[in-house]
Scaffold this active site. Sequence first.
Site, PDB file in Angstrom:
ATOM      1  N   SER A  93      -3.703   0.243  50.271  1.00  0.00           N
ATOM      2  CA  SER A  93      -2.892   0.418  49.066  1.00  0.00           C
ATOM      3  C   SER A  93      -1.441   0.744  49.393  1.00  0.00           C
ATOM      4  CB  SER A  93      -3.483   1.541  48.207  1.00  0.00           C
ATOM      5  OG  SER A  93      -4.831   1.292  47.944  1.00  0.00           O
TER       6      SER A  93
HETATM    7  N1  SAM Z   1      -8.681   3.206  50.682  1.00  0.00           N
HETATM    8  C1  SAM Z   1      -8.419   2.043  51.481  1.00  0.00           C
HETATM    9  C2  SAM Z   1      -7.415   2.281  52.557  1.00  0.00           C
HETATM   10  O1  SAM Z   1      -6.860   3.377  52.644  1.00  0.00           O
HETATM   11  O2  SAM Z   1      -7.197   1.346  53.330  1.00  0.00           O
HETATM   12  C3  SAM Z   1      -8.034   0.840  50.658  1.00  0.00           C
HETATM   13  C4  SAM Z   1      -9.189   0.298  49.948  1.00  0.00           C
HETATM   14  S1  SAM Z   1      -9.145  -1.357  49.414  1.00  0.00           S
HETATM   15  C5  SAM Z   1      -7.916  -1.314  48.175  1.00  0.00           C
HETATM   16  C6  SAM Z   1     -10.681  -1.319  48.532  1.00  0.00           C
HETATM   17  C7  SAM Z   1     -11.900  -1.237  49.415  1.00  0.00           C
HETATM   18  O3  SAM Z   1     -13.042  -0.999  48.588  1.00  0.00           O
HETATM   19  C8  SAM Z   1     -12.186  -2.518  50.162  1.00  0.00           C
HETATM   20  O4  SAM Z   1     -12.260  -2.260  51.539  1.00  0.00           O
HETATM   21  C9  SAM Z   1     -13.528  -2.994  49.597  1.00  0.00           C
HETATM   22  O5  SAM Z   1     -14.344  -3.645  50.530  1.00  0.00           O
HETATM   23  C10 SAM Z   1     -14.132  -1.680  49.150  1.00  0.00           C
HETATM   24  N2  SAM Z   1     -15.180  -1.807  48.122  1.00  0.00           N
HETATM   25  C11 SAM Z   1     -15.279  -2.686  47.089  1.00  0.00           C
HETATM   26  N3  SAM Z   1     -16.386  -2.452  46.376  1.00  0.00           N
HETATM   27  C12 SAM Z   1     -17.030  -1.404  46.970  1.00  0.00           C
HETATM   28  C13 SAM Z   1     -18.237  -0.704  46.699  1.00  0.00           C
HETATM   29  N4  SAM Z   1     -19.045  -1.037  45.685  1.00  0.00           N
HETATM   30  N5  SAM Z   1     -18.573   0.327  47.504  1.00  0.00           N
HETATM   31  C14 SAM Z   1     -17.780   0.678  48.564  1.00  0.00           C
HETATM   32  N6  SAM Z   1     -16.641   0.034  48.874  1.00  0.00           N
HETATM   33  C15 SAM Z   1     -16.254  -0.979  48.074  1.00  0.00           C
END
Ligand code: SAM
Length: 247
Positions: A93
């Site tokens: 993000s």
């Molecule tokens: N917090 C992260 C960072 O600091 O890099 C950025 C996260 S990215 C915007 C969103 C993440 O959520 C992705 O890696 C995606 O694979 C994960 N994601 C999506 N759906 C999910 C779920 N149901 N459970 C866990 N992770 C999930």
Amino acid sequence: MLRNRYLVALIFFWIFLSCERTNSDNLRNPVQLDFQSMKEEMVKTQIRARGVRDEGVLNAMLEVDRHKFVPEEIRHLAYSDRPLPIGEGQTISQPYIVALMTELLELKKGDRVLEVGTGSGYQAAILAELADHVYTIEIIESLGRSAERLLRELGYKNIDVKIGDGYIGWEEFAPFDAIIVTAAPPHTPQPLLDQLKEEGRLVIPVGGFYQDLKKITKAKGQIKSQDIIPVVFVPMTGEHIKGKKKR
Ligand code: SAM
């Protein structure tokens, strides 16, 4: 006379060669970039200037090296004012959003925090600077494993990473003082509300392509929700969000 001219030409040629070498070294080796100054500038112009005031959050953003959480070939962009690709179609993000969401969580030293969406591990590291323990869940195994490795290498002992569907939270360690969701579901998952402590804070983007960043609090069993700003996060995936899987 001719010898002097030859000498001057030789000196100019040598200076030209050294400049060329330095320029191409810098391009090939971005490690020489001044990441510390870039990080300080990021906190000043992107985060403090937009109204994040919590000194703990600002210090955490200064403490954690964001460039270590992005792919090598785009490290020079690590402190820019935008999300960046981290592989598997996912993103780390924008720095301001990381800081804002962290501030909204109102973390205290003894707090236990759940993060849904580990991604690169950057947000988890910021949380770990402020809270007692961070539990973070990632649905894409390769991302979760490499974040776990990196966080271990960086010396974080207060972060647990799990590969799984964060829609259902992490029952084993619930309830949590704070929950942060960094992928967007169309509605707030009930299991996350259930796993939030009394007086707890949940920060989550909810919606479709565009979402509202919501701060949800629980007091005396009552749920209160406040819309903070419009945001764009990657969608939450998994079987539970589609209602195809029961807990
Ligand atoms: N917090 C992260 C960072 O600091 O890099 C950025 C996260 S990215 C915007 C969103 C993440 O959520 C992705 O890696 C995606 O694979 C994960 N994601 C999506 N759906 C999910 C779920 N149901 N459970 C866990 N992770 C999930």
